[in-house]
Design a protein around this motif. Structure first.
Motif, PDB file in Angstrom:
ATOM      1  N   MET A  13     -13.627  15.680  -3.717  1.00 12.76           N
ATOM      2  CA  MET A  13     -13.864  16.609  -2.751  1.00 12.76           C
ATOM      3  C   MET A  13     -13.621  16.664  -1.365  1.00 12.76           C
ATOM      4  SD  MET A  13     -17.788  17.900  -1.757  1.00 12.76           S
ATOM      5  CE  MET A  13     -18.178  19.278  -0.787  1.00 12.76           C
ATOM      6  N   VAL A  14     -13.744  15.396  -0.799  1.00 12.96           N
ATOM      7  CA  VAL A  14     -13.333  15.062   0.792  1.00 12.96           C
ATOM      8  C   VAL A  14     -11.710  15.238   0.781  1.00 12.96           C
ATOM      9  CG1 VAL A  14     -13.107  13.258   2.283  1.00 12.96           C
ATOM     10  CG2 VAL A  14     -15.139  13.376   0.819  1.00 12.96           C
ATOM     11  N   ALA A  15     -11.104  14.516  -0.021  1.00 13.96           N
ATOM     12  CA  ALA A  15      -9.458  14.429  -0.076  1.00 13.96           C
ATOM     13  C   ALA A  15      -9.051  16.101  -0.034  1.00 13.96           C
ATOM     14  CB  ALA A  15      -8.867  13.817  -1.338  1.00 13.96           C
ATOM     15  N   VAL A  16      -9.552  16.871  -0.914  1.00 15.16           N
ATOM     16  CA  VAL A  16      -9.191  18.199  -1.183  1.00 15.16           C
ATOM     17  C   VAL A  16      -9.494  19.181   0.278  1.00 15.16           C
ATOM     18  CG1 VAL A  16      -9.284  20.498  -2.193  1.00 15.16           C
ATOM     19  CG2 VAL A  16      -8.719  18.241  -3.683  1.00 15.16           C
ATOM     20  N   THR A  17     -10.686  18.764   0.789  1.00 12.21           N
ATOM     21  CA  THR A  17     -11.028  19.346   1.892  1.00 12.21           C
ATOM     22  C   THR A  17     -10.286  19.178   3.158  1.00 12.21           C
ATOM     23  OG1 THR A  17     -13.403  19.321   1.171  1.00 12.21           O
ATOM     24  CG2 THR A  17     -13.140  19.655   3.430  1.00 12.21           C
ATOM     25  N   TYR A  18      -9.719  18.109   3.373  1.00 12.32           N
ATOM     26  CA  TYR A  18      -9.276  17.619   4.639  1.00 12.32           C
ATOM     27  C   TYR A  18      -7.623  17.511   4.385  1.00 12.32           C
ATOM     28  CZ  TYR A  18     -14.015  16.941   6.433  1.00 12.32           C
ATOM     29  OH  TYR A  18     -15.253  17.066   6.781  1.00 12.32           O
ATOM     30  N   LEU A  19      -7.135  17.412   3.315  1.00 10.74           N
ATOM     31  CA  LEU A  19      -5.588  17.460   3.193  1.00 10.74           C
ATOM     32  C   LEU A  19      -5.043  18.509   2.602  1.00 10.74           C
ATOM     33  CD1 LEU A  19      -5.377  13.795   1.453  1.00 10.74           C
ATOM     34  CD2 LEU A  19      -4.795  14.534   3.861  1.00 10.74           C
ATOM     35  N   PRO A  20      -3.881  19.003   2.498  1.00  5.07           N
ATOM     36  CA  PRO A  20      -3.328  20.202   1.893  1.00  5.07           C
ATOM     37  C   PRO A  20      -3.380  19.526   0.231  1.00  5.07           C
ATOM     38  CG  PRO A  20      -1.907  19.379   3.836  1.00  5.07           C
ATOM     39  CD  PRO A  20      -2.938  18.349   3.769  1.00  5.07           C
ATOM     40  N   LEU A  21      -3.532  21.035  -0.225  1.00  8.78           N
ATOM     41  CA  LEU A  21      -3.707  20.650  -1.860  1.00  8.78           C
ATOM     42  C   LEU A  21      -2.529  20.029  -2.355  1.00  8.78           C
ATOM     43  CD1 LEU A  21      -5.174  23.971  -2.814  1.00  8.78           C
ATOM     44  CD2 LEU A  21      -6.349  22.011  -3.110  1.00  8.78           C
ATOM     45  N   ALA A  22      -1.446  20.161  -1.941  1.00  6.59           N
ATOM     46  CA  ALA A  22      -0.239  19.224  -2.644  1.00  6.59           C
ATOM     47  C   ALA A  22      -0.193  17.890  -2.242  1.00  6.59           C
ATOM     48  CB  ALA A  22       1.045  20.130  -2.060  1.00  6.59           C
ATOM     49  N   THR A  23      -0.511  17.765  -1.036  1.00  5.63           N
ATOM     50  CA  THR A  23      -0.568  16.203  -0.669  1.00  5.63           C
ATOM     51  C   THR A  23      -1.576  15.377  -1.570  1.00  5.63           C
ATOM     52  OG1 THR A  23       0.245  16.980   1.575  1.00  5.63           O
ATOM     53  CG2 THR A  23      -0.902  14.659   1.485  1.00  5.63           C
ATOM     54  N   ALA A  24      -2.887  16.076  -1.297  1.00  2.90           N
ATOM     55  CA  ALA A  24      -4.154  15.243  -2.209  1.00  2.90           C
ATOM     56  C   ALA A  24      -3.987  15.257  -3.614  1.00  2.90           C
ATOM     57  CB  ALA A  24      -5.406  16.167  -2.162  1.00  2.90           C
ATOM     58  N   ASN A  25      -3.139  16.162  -4.162  1.00  7.40           N
ATOM     59  CA  ASN A  25      -2.940  16.114  -5.609  1.00  7.40           C
ATOM     60  C   ASN A  25      -1.421  15.236  -6.206  1.00  7.40           C
ATOM     61  OD1 ASN A  25      -4.562  17.876  -7.575  1.00  7.40           O
ATOM     62  ND2 ASN A  25      -4.501  18.988  -5.535  1.00  7.40           N
ATOM     63  N   ALA A  26      -0.687  15.149  -5.104  1.00  9.80           N
ATOM     64  CA  ALA A  26       0.203  14.181  -5.300  1.00  9.80           C
ATOM     65  C   ALA A  26      -0.034  12.896  -5.298  1.00  9.80           C
ATOM     66  CB  ALA A  26       1.268  14.416  -4.144  1.00  9.80           C
ATOM     67  N   VAL A  27      -1.230  12.188  -4.390  1.00 11.26           N
ATOM     68  CA  VAL A  27      -1.615  11.124  -4.558  1.00 11.26           C
ATOM     69  C   VAL A  27      -2.425  10.729  -5.954  1.00 11.26           C
ATOM     70  CG1 VAL A  27      -2.983   9.167  -3.223  1.00 11.26           C
ATOM     71  CG2 VAL A  27      -1.640  10.996  -1.950  1.00 11.26           C
ATOM     72  N   ILE A  28      -3.361  11.923  -6.238  1.00 12.19           N
ATOM     73  CA  ILE A  28      -4.115  11.636  -7.249  1.00 12.19           C
ATOM     74  C   ILE A  28      -3.321  11.631  -8.364  1.00 12.19           C
ATOM     75  CG2 ILE A  28      -5.934  13.020  -8.442  1.00 12.19           C
ATOM     76  CD1 ILE A  28      -6.971  14.085  -5.992  1.00 12.19           C
ATOM     77  N   TYR A  29      -2.222  12.295  -8.540  1.00  5.14           N
ATOM     78  CA  TYR A  29      -1.385  12.120  -9.715  1.00  5.14           C
ATOM     79  C   TYR A  29      -0.613  10.900  -9.859  1.00  5.14           C
ATOM     80  CZ  TYR A  29      -1.587  16.977 -11.705  1.00  5.14           C
ATOM     81  OH  TYR A  29      -2.062  18.191 -12.265  1.00  5.14           O
ATOM     82  N   ALA A  30      -1.020   9.893  -8.890  1.00  5.96           N
ATOM     83  CA  ALA A  30      -0.324   8.645  -8.903  1.00  5.96           C
ATOM     84  C   ALA A  30      -1.279   7.540  -9.927  1.00  5.96           C
ATOM     85  CB  ALA A  30      -0.198   7.834  -7.443  1.00  5.96           C
ATOM     86  N   ALA A  31      -2.548   8.335 -10.450  1.00  4.26           N
ATOM     87  CA  ALA A  31      -3.173   7.421 -11.165  1.00  4.26           C
ATOM     88  C   ALA A  31      -2.499   6.636 -12.329  1.00  4.26           C
ATOM     89  CB  ALA A  31      -4.464   8.432 -11.838  1.00  4.26           C
ATOM     90  N   PRO A  32      -1.494   7.562 -13.260  1.00  2.40           N
ATOM     91  CA  PRO A  32      -1.035   6.812 -14.174  1.00  2.40           C
ATOM     92  C   PRO A  32      -0.248   5.495 -13.703  1.00  2.40           C
ATOM     93  CG  PRO A  32      -0.580   9.170 -14.412  1.00  2.40           C
ATOM     94  CD  PRO A  32      -1.400   8.930 -13.100  1.00  2.40           C
ATOM     95  N   LEU A  33       0.272   5.562 -12.645  1.00  5.12           N
ATOM     96  CA  LEU A  33       1.043   4.473 -11.954  1.00  5.12           C
ATOM     97  C   LEU A  33       0.068   3.145 -11.826  1.00  5.12           C
ATOM     98  CD1 LEU A  33       3.118   6.351  -9.480  1.00  5.12           C
ATOM     99  CD2 LEU A  33       3.857   5.531 -11.656  1.00  5.12           C
TER     100      LEU A  33
END
Length: 303
Positions: free
Chosen positions: A87-107
C-alpha cells in the motif's frame, strides 16, 4: 473457449488474473493515503475471510481442518507485512516502478532458498539473479532514491518468503482451506493495528478497499485455475503481463510515463525469470513490450 488448447486457456486465465491484480493496485493508489495501512489490511482480510467462508463450509470436515498451523500462521503474518508495504509503495511510487521492484520476488527466492531450505543454486542461476538485481538498481536509481522503494523491497521479500513456505504446507490441505485460514489468522494482529491507528473512513475509501480485496481474490482464483490446467513452465510468462498492465494504467490514470531507464530495468528484472526454453514466448513478450511502448508514445504525443 472452443478451439483453444489447454495451455492457451491457462494463459488467458493468468493474463486476466494479472489484469485484476493490476486494477487492485489502481484501487490502492486511488486511496491516496487516506486510510492507514493497518486499516486497509484489516478490512481487506475481513472481506477475504467472509468471501471464502461459504466455500470453506462446502469442504468435508477433514478438509476444513487446519494442518501445518505454524506455517500457515507465519504466512498469514507475511500477508500483513507485504500488503501494508504494498500500500505504501503504490501510494508514493509510480505503479510501474513499485511493481518492477515487487516482481523481483522470484529473484529473492534464490538466496532465501539457500538459507531456509538449504538449496544450492547453479552458477547459471546465480548469474541470472545478479542480472535481475542490476535491473532493480536501475529502476530504483540510487541517485534518485525514494524512501517508499524500501516498502516495495519489503513486499518483494515477504512475497518470496510466502512462496517458499508453500512447500511446507501439507499436500492434503485444499487451496480454499489454506486461503481461508491464512485470512482468518491474520485478523487478530491486523485488528489490533487497525484499532490503534483507526481514522474516519469514507464510503468511497471503503469501496476502494473492498474492490482491492475482491480483485486480489479473483487473481488468486484464476491463478489456481491456470496452474491446474498447465505446467508453470508453459504459462509463466503470462504472470509478467501485470507489469504491462500497471505501466498502461499508470499512464492512463495517473500520467506516470515510464522513462527509458525504467523500461531497461524492467527488462533486466524479467530476463532471468522468463522461460527461455520456450521460444514461442519470445513473440508474446515482444507483443507485450510493443503494446507498452505504443501506449507511452501516444500519451507523450497527447501531452
Amino acid at each position: 473457449m472452443k478451439g483453444l488448447n489447454t495451455s492457451s486457456v491457462a494463459i488467458l486465465f493468468l493474463v486476466l488474473g494479472n489484469f485484476f491484480a493490476s486494477l487492485s493496485d489502481v484501487a490502492i493508489k486511488l486511496l491516496d493515503g487516506g486510510v492507514s495501512p493497518w486499516q486497509y489490511v484489516f478490512v481487506r482480510q475481513c472481506l477475504s475471510a467472509l468471501i471464502l467462508f461459504p466455500w470453506w463450509l462446502k469442504l468435508s470436515s477433514d478438509k476444513q481442518k487446519l494442518t501445518g498451523f505454524k506455517v500457515t500462521l507465519a504466512r498469514s503474518q507475511l500477508v500483513l507485512i507485504g500488503s501494508g508495504c504494498m500500500m505504501v509503495a503504490v501510494t508514493y511510487l509510480p505503479l510501474a516502478t513499485a511493481n518492477a521492484v515487487i516482481y523481483a520476488a522470484p529473484l529473492l527466492m534464490l538466496p532465501l532458498s539457500l538459507f531456509l531450505l538449504g538449496e544450492r543454486p547453479t552458477l547459471l542461476k546465480t548469474i541470472a539473479t545478479s542480472i535481475g538485481f542490476i535491473g532493480v538498481l536501475i529502476v530504483l536509481r540510487p541517485s534518485q532514491f525514494h524512501w517508499a522503494a524500501l516498502f516495495a523491497l519489503g513486499t518483494a521479500t515477504t512475497l518470496a518468503l510466502f512462496n517458499i513456505l508453500v512447500r511446507k504446507i501439507p499436500n492434503e490441505q485444499p487451496v480454499i482451506a489454506t486461503l481461508f485460514w491464512t485470512s482468518l489468522l491474520s485478523l487478530p494482529i491486523a485488528g489490533l493495528g487497525a484499532l490503534m491507528t483507526w481514522q474516519p473512513m469514507s464510503i468511497k475509501e471503503l469501496g476502494w478497499i473492498c474492490s482491492s480485496a475482491v480483485l486480489i481474490l479473483s487473481y488468486n482464483g484464476l491463478a489456481v485455475l491456470a496452474y491446474k490446467r498447465a505446467q508453470a513452465t508453459q504459462i509463466a510468462l503470462a504472470e509478467y503481463s501485470g507489469l504491462v498492465f500497471v505501466a498502461i494504467f499508470g499512464v492512463v490514470w495517473f500520467n506516470e510515463i515510464p522513462d527509458a531507464f525504467t523500461i531497461i530495468g524492467i527488462l533486466l528484472i524479467l530476463l532471468p525469470i522468463l522461460p527461455w526454453k520456450h521460444p514461442r514466448y519470445w513473440k508474446v513478450g515482444k507483443r507485450l513490450l510493443t503494446s507498452t511502448k505504443t501506449t507511452v508514445r501516444k500519451t507523450e504525443e497527447h501531452h
